[in-house]
Design a protein around this motif. Structure first.
Motif, PDB file in Angstrom:
ATOM      1  N   ILE A  44      20.030  47.763  30.482  1.00 20.44           N
ATOM      2  CA  ILE A  44      19.656  47.778  29.063  1.00 20.44           C
ATOM      3  C   ILE A  44      20.866  47.462  28.193  1.00 20.44           C
ATOM      4  CG2 ILE A  44      18.932  49.281  27.164  1.00 20.44           C
ATOM      5  CD1 ILE A  44      17.039  50.662  29.117  1.00 20.44           C
ATOM      6  N   CYS A  45      22.029  48.017  28.545  1.00 17.26           N
ATOM      7  CA  CYS A  45      23.255  47.717  27.787  1.00 17.26           C
ATOM      8  C   CYS A  45      23.543  46.213  27.800  1.00 17.26           C
ATOM      9  CB  CYS A  45      24.438  48.475  28.374  1.00 17.26           C
ATOM     10  SG  CYS A  45      24.391  50.266  28.104  1.00 17.26           S
ATOM     11  N   ALA A  46      23.480  45.611  28.994  1.00  8.83           N
ATOM     12  CA  ALA A  46      23.738  44.169  29.101  1.00  8.83           C
ATOM     13  C   ALA A  46      22.706  43.375  28.326  1.00  8.83           C
ATOM     14  CB  ALA A  46      23.737  43.757  30.576  1.00  8.83           C
ATOM     15  N   LEU A  47      21.443  43.790  28.412  1.00  5.37           N
ATOM     16  CA  LEU A  47      20.367  43.078  27.730  1.00  5.37           C
ATOM     17  C   LEU A  47      20.540  43.153  26.212  1.00  5.37           C
ATOM     18  CD1 LEU A  47      17.732  41.541  28.493  1.00  5.37           C
ATOM     19  CD2 LEU A  47      16.505  43.681  28.065  1.00  5.37           C
ATOM     20  N   LEU A  48      20.908  44.315  25.690  1.00  7.09           N
ATOM     21  CA  LEU A  48      21.087  44.465  24.243  1.00  7.09           C
ATOM     22  C   LEU A  48      22.280  43.658  23.745  1.00  7.09           C
ATOM     23  CD1 LEU A  48      20.304  48.265  23.740  1.00  7.09           C
ATOM     24  CD2 LEU A  48      18.908  46.310  23.031  1.00  7.09           C
ATOM     25  N   ILE A  49      23.356  43.633  24.522  1.00  2.00           N
ATOM     26  CA  ILE A  49      24.520  42.831  24.123  1.00  2.00           C
ATOM     27  C   ILE A  49      24.153  41.348  24.086  1.00  2.00           C
ATOM     28  CG2 ILE A  49      26.809  42.059  24.867  1.00  2.00           C
ATOM     29  CD1 ILE A  49      27.281  44.921  25.890  1.00  2.00           C
ATOM     30  N   MET A  50      23.421  40.883  25.106  1.00  2.00           N
ATOM     31  CA  MET A  50      23.000  39.486  25.127  1.00  2.00           C
ATOM     32  C   MET A  50      22.027  39.194  23.992  1.00  2.00           C
ATOM     33  SD  MET A  50      23.766  36.796  26.906  1.00  2.00           S
ATOM     34  CE  MET A  50      24.142  37.187  28.609  1.00  2.00           C
ATOM     35  N   TYR A  51      21.178  40.155  23.696  1.00  8.23           N
ATOM     36  CA  TYR A  51      20.211  40.020  22.600  1.00  8.23           C
ATOM     37  C   TYR A  51      20.929  39.855  21.259  1.00  8.23           C
ATOM     38  CZ  TYR A  51      16.407  41.441  19.415  1.00  8.23           C
ATOM     39  OH  TYR A  51      15.479  41.500  18.413  1.00  8.23           O
ATOM     40  N   LEU A  52      21.922  40.696  20.998  1.00  9.61           N
ATOM     41  CA  LEU A  52      22.676  40.602  19.741  1.00  9.61           C
ATOM     42  C   LEU A  52      23.470  39.306  19.666  1.00  9.61           C
ATOM     43  CD1 LEU A  52      23.949  44.297  19.520  1.00  9.61           C
ATOM     44  CD2 LEU A  52      22.133  43.230  18.158  1.00  9.61           C
ATOM     45  N   THR A  53      23.982  38.871  20.809  1.00  9.41           N
ATOM     46  CA  THR A  53      24.713  37.600  20.855  1.00  9.41           C
ATOM     47  C   THR A  53      23.790  36.439  20.517  1.00  9.41           C
ATOM     48  OG1 THR A  53      26.188  38.471  22.564  1.00  9.41           O
ATOM     49  CG2 THR A  53      26.100  36.076  22.306  1.00  9.41           C
ATOM     50  N   GLY A  54      22.608  36.439  21.119  1.00  4.16           N
ATOM     51  CA  GLY A  54      21.642  35.387  20.819  1.00  4.16           C
ATOM     52  C   GLY A  54      21.219  35.389  19.364  1.00  4.16           C
ATOM     53  N   MET A  55      21.016  36.584  18.795  1.00  8.16           N
ATOM     54  CA  MET A  55      20.653  36.684  17.378  1.00  8.16           C
ATOM     55  C   MET A  55      21.737  36.062  16.500  1.00  8.16           C
ATOM     56  SD  MET A  55      19.024  40.517  17.060  1.00  8.16           S
ATOM     57  CE  MET A  55      18.847  40.381  15.284  1.00  8.16           C
ATOM     58  N   ALA A  56      22.989  36.407  16.779  1.00  6.37           N
ATOM     59  CA  ALA A  56      24.096  35.862  15.995  1.00  6.37           C
ATOM     60  C   ALA A  56      24.160  34.345  16.121  1.00  6.37           C
ATOM     61  CB  ALA A  56      25.406  36.497  16.442  1.00  6.37           C
ATOM     62  N   ASP A  57      23.925  33.841  17.329  1.00  5.67           N
ATOM     63  CA  ASP A  57      23.979  32.393  17.553  1.00  5.67           C
ATOM     64  C   ASP A  57      22.857  31.684  16.804  1.00  5.67           C
ATOM     65  OD1 ASP A  57      25.104  30.085  18.653  1.00  5.67           O
ATOM     66  OD2 ASP A  57      23.730  30.114  20.344  1.00  5.67           O
ATOM     67  N   ASP A  58      21.655  32.255  16.834  1.00  2.65           N
ATOM     68  CA  ASP A  58      20.526  31.632  16.146  1.00  2.65           C
ATOM     69  C   ASP A  58      20.654  31.700  14.631  1.00  2.65           C
ATOM     70  OD1 ASP A  58      19.133  30.782  18.406  1.00  2.65           O
ATOM     71  OD2 ASP A  58      18.130  32.708  18.661  1.00  2.65           O
ATOM     72  N   LEU A  59      21.332  32.726  14.121  1.00  3.90           N
ATOM     73  CA  LEU A  59      21.430  32.902  12.669  1.00  3.90           C
ATOM     74  C   LEU A  59      22.637  32.190  12.070  1.00  3.90           C
ATOM     75  CD1 LEU A  59      20.451  36.677  12.388  1.00  3.90           C
ATOM     76  CD2 LEU A  59      19.073  34.711  11.683  1.00  3.90           C
ATOM     77  N   ILE A  60      23.796  32.297  12.719  1.00  2.00           N
ATOM     78  CA  ILE A  60      25.008  31.727  12.123  1.00  2.00           C
ATOM     79  C   ILE A  60      25.748  30.786  13.064  1.00  2.00           C
ATOM     80  CG2 ILE A  60      25.322  33.674  10.558  1.00  2.00           C
ATOM     81  CD1 ILE A  60      27.441  34.762  12.483  1.00  2.00           C
ATOM     82  N   GLY A  61      25.412  30.807  14.363  1.00  2.00           N
ATOM     83  CA  GLY A  61      26.078  29.941  15.333  1.00  2.00           C
ATOM     84  C   GLY A  61      27.307  30.600  15.944  1.00  2.00           C
ATOM     85  N   ILE A  62      27.450  30.464  17.259  1.00  2.00           N
ATOM     86  CA  ILE A  62      28.603  30.999  17.987  1.00  2.00           C
ATOM     87  C   ILE A  62      29.133  29.904  18.903  1.00  2.00           C
ATOM     88  CG2 ILE A  62      29.394  32.710  19.679  1.00  2.00           C
ATOM     89  CD1 ILE A  62      27.347  34.621  18.681  1.00  2.00           C
TER      90      ILE A  62
END
Length: 375
Positions: A95-113
């Motif tokens: 769950i920890c890994a999934l949430l970190i990846m989830y937040l990373t994807g959100m940031a990428d979709d919203l502002i780009g990483i």
């Protein structure tokens, strides 16, 4: 086992329901805030489409699984509770890994990483998965190798996690393709977990499947003119990719004796549904390096681009690839009872190579004909 089949089916239905509630709200926010995936020369779609569909996946999966776990406790179903506690290390770190990846994807979709930052985060998530106590500890006869040292297994697990996550991310190029391939994988994994009596992982698999089914409807059949179409974005492809590789590693760590009904090598069971995205990303990376390009920069050389280039429509290309993946998986699982794992993998690579050579030839022929007609 019949009880867990019903529970898994119920998990899928609940997930479909929750995703059906959440995705329209994500669409509404996307249009109000104008959060679109705009068309360009590399992309296939012609209209601006919201790209935040993957925002629904992780909340829906966690909500569904948590709700069913809570219901099982209230109903004194100790079997599921015991299975959850027996796998608590995997579930908590997962769950920890999934949430970190989830937040990373959100940031990428919203502002780009930058892809280098995503790459680093993927490595960190793979380390969390290793902390969960799962990873590659046995090659089950591939290249004649069986049990391996942690000095080999740990770095190999990190590479495998990053590779599979990016393979699912990069195959997401036409409507329904990534979600269709992921759905087929989750059905196979979920069924395997039911057979080896691992109900919590079966429920997770089918909960994820339910979220993908609802997304697939909006992604493939949604009308962009009516604001009903949505893409999964990096949030969806990264999180689903991570979840699939996590479930695959759990299966891989189970001994072959756990698969009497399949009578298959665990390696074949795990990698067969992932053959197309995994082989495709390897081919594309090698092609980009051979052309002296950046292997991480997007282009139009994936398998779905080839099918479009020979004249197939987008939906037909998606259906053909997903069906091919299912056929690959079923045949591999069945014939692995009779064929050595190394020979079977070699046959898979040969078939993949021949198909791509044939597609490349068809594309050249179409270009030559077009040039002749223009001349």
């Amino acid at each position: 086992m019949s009880l867990w089949i019903l529970n898994s089916f119920f998990a899928m239905l609940l997930s479909i329901l929750f995703a059906g509630i959440l995705i329209p709200q994500i669409l509404l926010i996307s249009f109000r805030k104008r959060l679109f995936d705009t068309p360009d020369e590399r992309k296939i779609h012609k209209m601006a489409v919201p790209r935040l569909g993957g925002f629904a996946f992780t909340p829906v999966i966690i909500l569904t699984v948590s709700l069913l776990f809570g219901i099982s406790i209230l109903s004194d179903n100790t079997e599921l509770e015991n299975d959850v506690w027996a796998n608590s290390q995997v579930i908590s770190f997962g769950i920890c890994a999934l949430l970190i990846m989830y937040l990373t994807g959100m940031a990428d979709d919203l502002i780009g990483i930058r892809y280098s930052a995503k790459f680093f985060i993927q490595i960190f998530c793979s380390i969390l998965i290793i902390g969960a106590g799962i990873g590659v500890t046995n090659f089950h006869g591939v290249l004649g190798i069986h049990e391996i040292s942690p000095w080999i297994g740990i770095p190999f697990t990190i590479v495998l996690v990053v590779y599979v996550v990016n393979a699912l991310n990069l195959i997401d190029g036409i409507d329904g393709l990534a979600s269709g391939l992921a759905s087929a994988t989750l059905i196979i994994y979920g069924s395997a977990f039911l057979i080896i009596d691992q109900p919590i992982y079966a429920i997770i698999s089918f909960a994820a499947l339910g979220a993908l089914i609802q997304f697939f409807y909006y992604n493939v059949f949604g009308d962009p003119k009516r604001g009903k179409k949505i893409f999964m974005g990096d949030t969806g492809s990264l999180t689903i990719g991570l979840l699939i590789v996590l479930l695959g590693l759990v299966l891989l760590m189970r001994s072959p004796e756990k698969f009497p009904q399949f009578q298959t090598n665990p390696v074949i069971l795990v990698i067969s549904p992932l053959i197309i995205p995994s082989f495709d990303v390897a081919r594309v990376f090698l092609y980009r390096i051979r052309m002296h390009g950046n292997p991480f920069m997007p282009d139009k050389n994936h398998i779905h681009h080839k099918l479009l280039a020979i004249g197939l429509k987008q939906r037909m290309s998606m259906v053909l690839i997903v069906i091919s993946s299912v056929v690959f998986s079923v045949i591999n699982i069945f014939v692995s009872k009779y064929i050595n794992v190394n020979l079977l993998l070699l046959i898979d690579i040969l078939i993949w190579t021949l198909v791509n050579m044939w597609l490349s030839r068809q594309i050249r022929n179409r270009k030559n004909k077009a040039q002749a007609n223009f001349g």
